[in-house]
Design an enzyme around this catalytic site. Sequence first.
Site, PDB file in Angstrom:
ATOM      1  N   ASP A  47      -8.384  -5.771   6.075  1.00 57.61           N
ATOM      2  CA  ASP A  47      -8.867  -6.572   4.934  1.00 57.61           C
ATOM      3  C   ASP A  47      -9.806  -7.669   5.406  1.00 57.61           C
ATOM      4  O   ASP A  47     -10.777  -8.002   4.716  1.00 57.61           O
ATOM      5  CB  ASP A  47      -7.680  -7.158   4.164  1.00 57.61           C
ATOM      6  CG  ASP A  47      -7.117  -6.156   3.172  1.00 57.61           C
ATOM      7  OD1 ASP A  47      -7.904  -5.518   2.453  1.00 57.61           O
ATOM      8  OD2 ASP A  47      -5.880  -5.975   3.144  1.00 57.61           O
ATOM      9  N   GLU A  68      -6.119 -12.713   5.871  1.00 59.21           N
ATOM     10  CA  GLU A  68      -6.943 -11.496   5.963  1.00 59.21           C
ATOM     11  C   GLU A  68      -8.179 -11.577   5.077  1.00 59.21           C
ATOM     12  O   GLU A  68      -8.607 -10.583   4.506  1.00 59.21           O
ATOM     13  CB  GLU A  68      -6.096 -10.255   5.648  1.00 59.21           C
ATOM     14  CG  GLU A  68      -5.205 -10.342   4.423  1.00 59.21           C
ATOM     15  CD  GLU A  68      -4.353  -9.085   4.210  1.00 59.21           C
ATOM     16  OE1 GLU A  68      -4.514  -8.094   4.925  1.00 59.21           O
ATOM     17  OE2 GLU A  68      -3.531  -9.113   3.273  1.00 59.21           O
ATOM     18  N   HIS A  93       0.811  -1.220   0.000  1.00 58.69           N
ATOM     19  CA  HIS A  93       0.000   0.000   0.000  1.00 58.69           C
ATOM     20  C   HIS A  93       0.845   1.272   0.000  1.00 58.69           C
ATOM     21  O   HIS A  93       0.332   2.344  -0.289  1.00 58.69           O
ATOM     22  CB  HIS A  93      -0.904   0.038   1.236  1.00 58.69           C
ATOM     23  CG  HIS A  93      -1.980  -0.996   1.215  1.00 58.69           C
ATOM     24  ND1 HIS A  93      -2.984  -1.010   0.280  1.00 58.69           N
ATOM     25  CD2 HIS A  93      -2.205  -2.068   2.009  1.00 58.69           C
ATOM     26  CE1 HIS A  93      -3.791  -2.039   0.504  1.00 58.69           C
ATOM     27  NE2 HIS A  93      -3.339  -2.708   1.545  1.00 58.69           N
TER      28      HIS A  93
HETATM   29  C1  3PY Z   1      -4.879  -5.164   7.122  1.00 60.82           C
HETATM   30  O1  3PY Z   1      -5.356  -4.780   8.202  1.00 60.82           O
HETATM   31  O2  3PY Z   1      -5.545  -5.531   6.151  1.00 60.82           O
HETATM   32  C2  3PY Z   1      -3.445  -5.199   6.972  1.00 60.82           C
HETATM   33  O3  3PY Z   1      -2.959  -5.746   6.014  1.00 60.82           O
HETATM   34  C3  3PY Z   1      -2.608  -4.533   8.025  1.00 60.82           C
HETATM   35  O4  3PY Z   1      -1.282  -4.670   7.773  1.00 60.82           O
HETATM   36 MG    MG Z   2      -4.281  -6.068   4.458  1.00 66.75          MG
END
Ligand code: 3PY
Ligand code: MG
Length: 261
Positions: A180, A154, A53
């Site tokens: 995510d 995630e 990101h």
């Molecule tokens: C998320 O919270 O999606 C992340 O990847 C944090 O690093």
């Molecule tokens: Mg993430």
Amino acid sequence: MKKSRKLRRTAGFAQRVRAGDCLIGTIVGCASIEVIETLAGTGLDWLFIDGEHGAIGLSDLTPILQAAGTCPCLIRIPGQDTVWIQRVLDAGAAGIIAPRVDDAGQAAAIVAAAKYPPQGRRGVGLARAHGFGLRFRPYLDRANTDTLVVIQAESRAAVENIDSIVAVPGVDAIFIGPYDLSASLGCTGEVHSRVVKDAVDRIMRACRRAGKVVGYFSGDAAGAKRVLSRGATLPVIGTDSLLLIGAVRAVLDQFKAMRRP
Ligand code: 3PY
Ligand code: MG
């Protein structure tokens, strides 16, 4: 004396992570070598360099790692790109963080790209990690052991497949991305909701059974309390920009309070 202590900081990092030492990092999304050098000197155990990101590209990797010095850097690659895995490790990172891994097949492909044969298929080159040739053989001998492979869980799919993901040989740690995860579970941004907490607990239970290290991102230290009390040992607190915002706001609040009659 000072030099050998410094050397130990990076040399033993993978072993300390695997042993379950609690090691705190923060996310670095900017490619400023001044910021990275500063953060590396603050006492943080490691830096989570964000190639997914952040504003960081492949050509930023070497100056970033030079600026970090003896502070270990794990670099989050964008997607599951094997070119990035190769370049990140060749540049001398302590390991990789692969985002959005949904199943064991993807996790196995990431491990393969990060490990030299016979454990994997990492290409053999000559780069900064090998001292540009000065430490070629010693680096090859140690790389598979000293390189960390961190897989991000995630998504709903990752939660469903977590038992097979943690069983993939060579996966050192599972890093939970609550943001995510919340999006995948239909409650974007609500990282403290019941549904996200239940998913986090399920991932953590699978990691405990498999003896895998758990990492977790939180915007502030308080947000990591719950997972730390349940056994997470690789917390990432805040980001470079969030820390800057927090520090500036704290000064502004103090300043305003002082000026109040
Ligand atoms: C998320 O919270 O999606 C992340 O990847 C944090 O690093
Ligand atoms: Mg993430």
